[in-house]
Write a protein that holds these residues in place. Structure first.
Motif, short mmCIF file in Angstrom:
data_model
loop_
_atom_site.label_atom_id
_atom_site.label_comp_id
_atom_site.label_asym_id
_atom_site.label_seq_id
_atom_site.Cartn_x
_atom_site.Cartn_y
_atom_site.Cartn_z
N SER A 97 -12.24 5.61 17.24
CA SER A 97 -11.72 5.76 18.59
C SER A 97 -10.71 6.90 18.64
CB SER A 97 -11.06 4.46 19.06
OG SER A 97 -12.00 3.42 19.16
N GLN A 98 -9.92 7.05 17.59
CA GLN A 98 -8.97 8.15 17.53
C GLN A 98 -9.70 9.49 17.45
OE1 GLN A 98 -6.12 7.56 14.39
NE2 GLN A 98 -5.72 5.45 14.97
N LEU A 99 -10.84 9.51 16.73
CA LEU A 99 -11.64 10.73 16.65
C LEU A 99 -12.17 11.12 18.03
CD1 LEU A 99 -13.74 10.01 13.43
CD2 LEU A 99 -11.83 11.59 13.64
N LYS A 100 -12.66 10.13 18.77
CA LYS A 100 -13.17 10.38 20.11
C LYS A 100 -12.08 10.93 21.02
CE LYS A 100 -13.12 7.38 23.13
NZ LYS A 100 -12.23 6.98 24.25
N ASN A 101 -10.89 10.33 20.96
CA ASN A 101 -9.79 10.78 21.79
C ASN A 101 -9.39 12.22 21.48
OD1 ASN A 101 -9.66 8.27 23.01
ND2 ASN A 101 -8.11 7.49 21.60
N LEU A 102 -9.53 12.59 20.21
CA LEU A 102 -9.21 13.97 19.82
C LEU A 102 -10.09 14.96 20.56
CD1 LEU A 102 -8.01 16.18 17.91
CD2 LEU A 102 -9.92 15.67 16.38
N VAL A 103 -11.39 14.69 20.59
CA VAL A 103 -12.33 15.64 21.20
C VAL A 103 -12.27 15.59 22.72
CG1 VAL A 103 -14.78 16.22 21.43
CG2 VAL A 103 -13.86 15.56 19.21
N GLN A 115 -12.67 30.66 28.98
CA GLN A 115 -13.88 30.18 28.31
C GLN A 115 -13.54 29.21 27.18
OE1 GLN A 115 -17.14 32.98 27.49
NE2 GLN A 115 -16.98 32.35 25.34
N PHE A 116 -14.23 28.10 27.17
CA PHE A 116 -14.05 27.10 26.11
C PHE A 116 -15.08 27.33 25.01
CE2 PHE A 116 -15.70 23.19 24.23
CZ PHE A 116 -14.56 22.68 23.65
N ASP A 117 -14.64 27.33 23.78
CA ASP A 117 -15.54 27.44 22.63
C ASP A 117 -15.30 26.27 21.69
OD1 ASP A 117 -17.04 30.07 22.81
OD2 ASP A 117 -14.97 30.76 23.11
N ILE A 118 -16.38 25.78 21.12
CA ILE A 118 -16.29 24.67 20.18
C ILE A 118 -15.51 25.12 18.95
CG2 ILE A 118 -17.63 23.11 18.70
CD1 ILE A 118 -19.86 23.26 20.78
N GLN A 119 -14.60 24.28 18.49
CA GLN A 119 -13.74 24.61 17.36
C GLN A 119 -14.19 23.89 16.09
OE1 GLN A 119 -11.15 26.82 17.97
NE2 GLN A 119 -12.00 26.94 20.04
N ASP A 120 -13.75 24.44 14.96
CA ASP A 120 -14.07 23.83 13.66
C ASP A 120 -13.57 22.39 13.59
OD1 ASP A 120 -15.39 25.97 12.66
OD2 ASP A 120 -13.71 26.76 11.49
N GLU A 121 -12.38 22.13 14.19
CA GLU A 121 -11.83 20.78 14.14
C GLU A 121 -12.76 19.76 14.79
OE1 GLU A 121 -10.33 23.61 15.18
OE2 GLU A 121 -8.17 23.28 15.42
N MET A 122 -13.48 20.20 15.83
CA MET A 122 -14.39 19.29 16.53
C MET A 122 -15.60 18.96 15.65
SD MET A 122 -14.26 21.12 20.24
CE MET A 122 -12.68 21.50 20.98
N LEU A 123 -16.09 19.99 14.97
CA LEU A 123 -17.19 19.76 14.04
C LEU A 123 -16.78 18.75 12.97
CD1 LEU A 123 -19.96 20.52 12.76
CD2 LEU A 123 -18.75 22.32 11.53
N LEU A 172 -19.65 9.53 23.68
CA LEU A 172 -18.56 9.98 24.55
C LEU A 172 -17.98 11.30 24.04
CD1 LEU A 172 -16.68 6.61 25.22
CD2 LEU A 172 -17.96 7.98 26.89
N MET A 173 -17.92 11.47 22.72
CA MET A 173 -17.45 12.73 22.16
C MET A 173 -18.39 13.87 22.56
SD MET A 173 -16.34 11.45 18.34
CE MET A 173 -16.35 13.09 17.63
N ALA A 174 -19.70 13.61 22.49
CA ALA A 174 -20.68 14.64 22.83
C ALA A 174 -20.59 15.04 24.30
CB ALA A 174 -22.09 14.13 22.50
N SER A 175 -20.54 14.04 25.18
CA SER A 175 -20.46 14.33 26.61
C SER A 175 -19.13 15.00 26.97
CB SER A 175 -20.66 13.06 27.43
OG SER A 175 -19.69 12.09 27.12
N GLY A 176 -18.03 14.57 26.30
CA GLY A 176 -16.73 15.19 26.54
C GLY A 176 -16.71 16.64 26.11
N LEU A 177 -17.39 16.94 25.02
CA LEU A 177 -17.47 18.31 24.52
C LEU A 177 -18.19 19.20 25.53
CD1 LEU A 177 -16.59 19.65 21.83
CD2 LEU A 177 -18.95 19.43 21.09
N VAL A 178 -19.32 18.70 26.03
CA VAL A 178 -20.13 19.49 26.97
C VAL A 178 -19.38 19.67 28.29
CG1 VAL A 178 -22.31 19.58 28.24
CG2 VAL A 178 -22.28 18.76 25.88
N GLU A 179 -18.61 18.67 28.71
CA GLU A 179 -17.84 18.80 29.94
C GLU A 179 -16.86 19.96 29.85
OE1 GLU A 179 -17.91 17.51 33.01
OE2 GLU A 179 -19.81 16.61 32.34
N ALA A 229 -28.57 16.58 18.52
CA ALA A 229 -29.56 16.44 19.60
C ALA A 229 -28.90 15.94 20.88
CB ALA A 229 -30.68 15.50 19.16
N ASN A 230 -27.95 15.02 20.73
CA ASN A 230 -27.25 14.46 21.88
C ASN A 230 -26.49 15.55 22.63
OD1 ASN A 230 -26.38 12.49 23.63
ND2 ASN A 230 -24.99 11.50 22.20
#
Length: 485
Positions: A97-103, A115-123, A172-179, A229-230
């Motif tokens: 849950s803490q991981l999800k909140n981070l992203v 512009q938002f870019d995916i970061q290494d920390e998210m990976l 939720l992490m995946a959808s939050g990232l795409v948002e 894939a998600n």
């Protein structure tokens, strides 16, 4: 018996107090560790963080401690062991849950102009969650508790329920990232409204494709391909939604504008490829490339050979190749000649690891080399459907690296099996273009199968790029092709 059970009840209270200590300590520092740390390893198999490894170490130490007790489990003390197992599973689930909140809630706040870019920390966060899910699912085996009946069912049910919770957190992490990518995607897609209808969709969406390539190349290093894939599915849905807005915002648009929107969907259709597993992408690449080849002349010359495929009783098959020669090759040396030789390989490499690269002799100063050389490959019969024989012609260079002439491909499924005679083939040489699959796999720098594929295909792909560049500069067709150094 009642006295023994009372003692077990007292011991259970001690177990609960003991379990609270590592849980409280790690939970209080977990989020801080996640946010502040970076990737600790360059290996795709080790792309996890210090916090996740601390959780794994703590859980394994506790599991080993209880497993080593080797205490007989009875009805009276079973609740103690159930509590240990369910508490550890709950602890792992809480950390995700803490991981999800981070992203989802982290410090990145993208706007239309930022512009938002995916970061290494998210990976790392996604990889952490994946390895923690694996840890949770392995708890029963790790603890090695011999709990029977309803007690065992309770442990198993708790682990399964927590895995479902972790998967929801991952979604939720995946959808939050795409948002967070939404403003950038909207900005690039809405260029379709501004640009002239005469401009090609690929040109208008060039910035969008670059944006997607750079971000998806990073997340392709995820250990959990379901997460990849998600995310890709969410991105695709976002793009389709934005394109629908483009159409609905101007219902009076001309017909060719609608056509360009339709073409745009085809341009970004590579997202379907992005979510595919590397091994499947490699197979698809060779399948598509081989289907486009044949006897049709390309101006790069042809190869003459004889082929046969004979099956054995041990589940293997022998591919016989008699290399007759080549004709009408392009002169790559300043004297108007070449020193051609041919490399033969059965691909994909990950399906045919025992099929070593083979090579003909070098024929000096000729564009019509004659070889008459025999080669054999031992291949598994169950992989014939995926196999392709690649023949690559090079111009030998004593001083620098060899120059690429062209290549031909033969699908093993096109060969007659167990024929008494070799079948003669005439294959036109081609210079392949960099397709979407090659570009995707070139971005998966930490994937061993992908890097091996790129290593093998790079010579041919870069040669075509060089030839196109020379052509655009107005150079002659006989210009030299880059080496494979």
């Amino acid at each position: 018996s009642s006295g023994i059970n009372a003692e077990y009840g007292y011991f259970l209270d001690l177990v609960r107090k003991w379990a609270e200590m590592p849980h409280t300590k790690l939970s209080s520092h977990g989020e801080k560790l996640i946010v502040m740390e970076k990737i600790q390893s360059d290996s795709a198999l080790e792309d996890s963080s210090l916090s996740a490894r601390e959780v794994i170490r703590a859980v394994k130490n506790i599991s080993r401690c209880w497993s080593d007790l080797n205490t007989p489990i009875c009805e009276g003390n079973a609740s103690i062991f159930v509590y240990v197992a369910t508490t550890l599973s709950g602890y792992i689930c809480n950390f995700t849950s803490q991981l999800k909140n981070l992203v989802v809630d982290m410090r990145y706040h993208a706007t239309y102009d930022t512009q938002f870019d995916i970061q290494d920390e998210m990976l790392v966060a996604f990889n952490n969650l994946y390895i923690l899910r694996q840890l949770n699912l392995a708890l029963e085996e790790e603890l090695n508790f011999k709990i029977w009946g309803a007690f065992n069912e309770k442990v198993h049910q708790t682990i399964v329920e927590n895995d479902a919770k972790m998967w929801r957190e991952e979604s939720l992490m995946a959808s939050g990232l795409v948002e967070k990518m939404d403003p950038a995607i909207e900005k690039f897609v809405f260029e379709l409204k501004k640009a002239s209808p005469d401009v090609a969709a690929s040109q208008v969406l060039g910035l969008l494709l670059d944006y997607l390539d750079s971000n998806i190349s990073l997340i392709s290093r995820m250990q959990d391909k379901n997460s990849l894939a998600n995310i890709v599915v969410n991105i695709w849905g976002k793009i389709c939604s934005k394109m629908k807005q483009v159409v609905e915002s101007k219902p009076e648009l001309e017909k060719n504008h609608y056509q360009r929107v339709s073409d745009s969907l085809k341009v970004v259709d590579t997202l379907d490829l992005q979510k595919m597993d590397t091994a499947d992408l490699v197979v698809l690449h060779y399948k598509q490339q081989s289907e486009e080849r044949g006897e049709r002349s390309t101006g790069a010359g042809v190869i003459d050979l004889k082929l046969s495929l004979k099956e054995r009783r041990d589940g293997k098959a022998i591919l016989f190749v008699k290399l007759l020669g080549a004709r009408e090759l392009i002169a790559l040396d300043t004297n108007g000649k070449s020193d051609p030789f041919i490399q033969l390989q059965v691909v994909p490499h990950h399906l045919f690891p025992d099929c070593e690269l083979k090579q003909s002799t070098v024929k000096k100063g000729t564009l019509e080399p004659i070889y008459n050389e025999m080669f054999e490959f031992i291949i598994p019969q169950d992989q014939i459907c995926n196999g392709v024989l690649v023949l690559t012609v090079f111009d030998y260079d004593f001083i620098s690296a060899n120059d690429f002439e062209g290549e031909a491909m033969v699908r093993l499924t096109d060969l007659p099996r167990n024929s008494e005679q070799h079948v003669k083939w005439t294959m036109a040489l081609h210079r392949p273009k960099q397709d979407s699959i090659y570009k995707i796999l070139a971005g998966r720098i930490n994937d061993r199968v992908a890097t091996k594929f790129v290593e093998i295909r790079r010579k041919a792909m870069e040669a075509e790029d060089f030839m196109l560049e020379q052509s655009e500069r107005g150079s002659s067709a006989s210009g030299r092709i880059p080496s494979d150094s």
